[in-house]
Design a protein around this motif. Structure first.
Motif, PDB file in Angstrom:
ATOM      1  N   GLU A  91       1.442  -8.448 -19.573  1.00  0.00           N
ATOM      2  CA  GLU A  91       1.709  -8.721 -20.733  1.00  0.00           C
ATOM      3  C   GLU A  91       2.049  -7.379 -21.209  1.00  0.00           C
ATOM      4  O   GLU A  91       2.553  -7.301 -22.817  1.00  0.00           O
ATOM      5  N   VAL A  92       0.682  -6.687 -20.988  1.00  0.00           N
ATOM      6  CA  VAL A  92       0.421  -5.464 -22.342  1.00  0.00           C
ATOM      7  C   VAL A  92       1.971  -4.107 -21.911  1.00  0.00           C
ATOM      8  O   VAL A  92       2.647  -3.938 -22.419  1.00  0.00           O
ATOM      9  N   LEU A  93       2.538  -4.854 -20.609  1.00  0.00           N
ATOM     10  CA  LEU A  93       3.294  -3.328 -19.561  1.00  0.00           C
ATOM     11  C   LEU A  93       4.145  -4.685 -20.310  1.00  0.00           C
ATOM     12  O   LEU A  93       5.485  -3.574 -20.904  1.00  0.00           O
ATOM     13  N   ARG A  94       4.912  -5.295 -20.701  1.00  0.00           N
ATOM     14  CA  ARG A  94       6.442  -6.202 -22.006  1.00  0.00           C
ATOM     15  C   ARG A  94       6.161  -5.251 -23.148  1.00  0.00           C
ATOM     16  O   ARG A  94       6.940  -5.076 -23.477  1.00  0.00           O
ATOM     17  N   GLU A  95       5.029  -6.007 -23.498  1.00  0.00           N
ATOM     18  CA  GLU A  95       4.708  -4.942 -24.937  1.00  0.00           C
ATOM     19  C   GLU A  95       5.015  -3.579 -25.139  1.00  0.00           C
ATOM     20  O   GLU A  95       6.119  -2.922 -26.029  1.00  0.00           O
ATOM     21  N   ASP A  96       4.010  -2.676 -23.564  1.00  0.00           N
ATOM     22  CA  ASP A  96       4.545  -1.584 -23.793  1.00  0.00           C
ATOM     23  C   ASP A  96       6.109  -1.214 -23.852  1.00  0.00           C
ATOM     24  O   ASP A  96       6.788  -0.858 -24.449  1.00  0.00           O
ATOM     25  N   THR A  97       6.655  -1.970 -22.933  1.00  0.00           N
ATOM     26  CA  THR A  97       8.693  -1.829 -22.438  1.00  0.00           C
ATOM     27  C   THR A  97       9.143  -2.367 -24.080  1.00  0.00           C
ATOM     28  O   THR A  97      10.167  -1.579 -24.689  1.00  0.00           O
ATOM     29  N   LYS A  98       9.586  -3.775 -24.822  1.00  0.00           N
ATOM     30  CA  LYS A  98       9.263  -3.557 -26.245  1.00  0.00           C
ATOM     31  C   LYS A  98       9.388  -2.993 -27.275  1.00  0.00           C
ATOM     32  O   LYS A  98      10.099  -1.828 -28.307  1.00  0.00           O
ATOM     33  N   GLN A  99       8.203  -1.809 -27.575  1.00  0.00           N
ATOM     34  CA  GLN A  99       7.974  -0.408 -28.226  1.00  0.00           C
ATOM     35  C   GLN A  99       8.411   0.742 -27.502  1.00  0.00           C
ATOM     36  O   GLN A  99       8.870   1.488 -28.425  1.00  0.00           O
ATOM     37  N   ASN A 100       8.765   0.813 -27.129  1.00  0.00           N
ATOM     38  CA  ASN A 100      10.143   1.530 -26.065  1.00  0.00           C
ATOM     39  C   ASN A 100      10.834   1.606 -25.577  1.00  0.00           C
ATOM     40  O   ASN A 100      11.116   1.569 -23.578  1.00  0.00           O
ATOM     41  N   PRO A 101      12.276   0.550 -25.788  1.00  0.00           N
ATOM     42  CA  PRO A 101      13.200   0.520 -25.805  1.00  0.00           C
ATOM     43  C   PRO A 101      13.605   1.655 -24.589  1.00  0.00           C
ATOM     44  O   PRO A 101      14.837   1.096 -23.978  1.00  0.00           O
ATOM     45  N   VAL A 102      14.168   2.963 -24.586  1.00  0.00           N
ATOM     46  CA  VAL A 102      14.807   3.683 -23.935  1.00  0.00           C
ATOM     47  C   VAL A 102      13.338   4.420 -22.415  1.00  0.00           C
ATOM     48  O   VAL A 102      11.809   4.885 -23.595  1.00  0.00           O
ATOM     49  N   GLU A 103      13.807   4.436 -21.881  1.00  0.00           N
ATOM     50  CA  GLU A 103      13.034   4.673 -20.768  1.00  0.00           C
ATOM     51  C   GLU A 103      12.306   6.561 -20.963  1.00  0.00           C
ATOM     52  O   GLU A 103      13.651   6.839 -21.123  1.00  0.00           O
ATOM     53  N   GLU A 104      11.777   6.604 -21.051  1.00  0.00           N
ATOM     54  CA  GLU A 104      10.784   7.664 -21.558  1.00  0.00           C
ATOM     55  C   GLU A 104       9.363   8.544 -19.989  1.00  0.00           C
ATOM     56  O   GLU A 104       8.585   7.103 -19.863  1.00  0.00           O
ATOM     57  N   TYR A 105      10.029   9.951 -19.721  1.00  0.00           N
ATOM     58  CA  TYR A 105       8.710   9.549 -18.732  1.00  0.00           C
ATOM     59  C   TYR A 105       8.401  10.601 -18.931  1.00  0.00           C
ATOM     60  O   TYR A 105       8.949  12.320 -19.067  1.00  0.00           O
TER      61      TYR A 105
END
Length: 324
Positions: A310-324
């Protein structure tokens, strides 16, 4: 009190040239190499009908093995009132959903407090079955389904089914990094040459095959479903690390917390606090060892992995462009 059982098998092509004790330890993984060596020296092993009592004897592909074993009751293990999450039970088998932080079998550093001790308390006659009916294991911090034999015939059939790859085991895992598609890892596994508590991909190791598919992609992690063809020690963990995608929380194989840029505070906290490998045995399917009925069980994903997802999903929603 002791009992005699007969173990039968065939030397596989990849075992050509192995020592007899090494080959039999691979054929009959429920028994230690030292115990198998004792049986060889006690004139209890034949190859193609001929008595062989030298552990160093080289074997050839296709040889038929007959091992007449003498087993003592597991009387040195104590029954302990440890709760078991029993998913299914009948007169011959039981299936449990193992929690994290529970060792399956007593050993160095864990003399008791294990699944085996719990089984002896739950069903005392299981003491008459080798290893209290345990036919396969899960690592201490891996959760999920395990089948246990309550009788010697059931155990014999289950071990044979495992060796024949007739038992289906499907796992859920969360790996570090993004995998674009599923695949298969076909890479032999053996003991690490310098770190003896670890396994590693080794050319001369035991054959090991893992199938995986992508269940869900996050911006810097991947949720996977995996199926085992073989059941080597730490197999999924080693194979995923071999792909440079170790499991989240796997301290032994490189799964230490790696924080993506702009990670949400919740993800930072979750990744830093996730102290076990994110691996769960979610589905088990087999033919009942006595009735032959095809049976399947599912174990719900444990709370810690659900929260991580669930936390990974929310993080992905808030950061739609991949950044590393």
């Amino acid at each position: 009190m002791s009992q005699e059982i007969e173990l039968q098998g065939e030397i596989a092509p990849h075992q050509l040239g192995q020592r007899l004790d090494q080959a039999l330890a691979e054929l009959f993984p429920d028994y230690s190499r030292s115990r198998i060596k004792e049986w060889i020296l006690a004139d209890r092993v034949t190859l193609d009908g001929q008595l062989v009592n030298k552990p160093r004897e080289k074997v050839f592909a296709g040889q038929q093995v007959l091992l007449s074993a003498v087993l003592e009751d597991e009387v040195h293990f104590v029954a302990q009132d440890i709760p078991l999450d029993i998913v299914y039970e009948d007169d011959d088998i039981l299936v449990i959903n193992k929690p994290a932080d529970l060792v399956v079998h007593p050993g160095a550093g864990n003399p008791d407090g294990t699944v085996l001790n719990a089984l002896l308390h739950h069903y005392p006659p299981i003491a008459e079955v080798p290893r209290a009916g345990i036919v396969h294991r899960l690592d201490k911090d891996t959760t999920g389904l395990m089948v246990v034999a309550k009788t010697v015939p059931a155990q014999t059939h289950l071990v044979t089914a495992l060796q024949a790859r007739d038992i289906t085991r499907e796992y859920e895992a969360i790996a570090i990094g993004t995998l674009t598609a599923g695949g298969m890892v076909d890479a032999a596994i053996g003991r690490h040459s310098t770190h003896r508590t670890q396994m590693a991909v080794k050319e001369l190791g035991k054959p090991a095959v893992t199938h995986y598919r992508v269940a869900e992609k996050f911006r810097s992690h991947t949720r996977l479903r995996l199926r085992l063809e073989t059941g080597r020690t730490h197999q999924i963990r080693v194979h995923m690390a071999h792909l440079s995608h170790p499991l989240v929380g796997d301290q032994l194989y490189g799964g230490r917390a790696r924080l993506p840029k702009n990670a949400t505070p919740e993800l930072v906290t979750m990744l830093r606090g996730f102290k076990r490998q994110a691996l769960h045995a979610a589905m088990l399917e087999l033919a009942h060892p006595i009735t032959g009925e095809l049976m399947q069980w599912h174990a719900p994903i444990p709370d810690d992995m659900v929260s991580l997802t669930e936390v990974l999903r929310e993080d992905t929603k808030q950061n739609p462009v991949e950044e590393y």
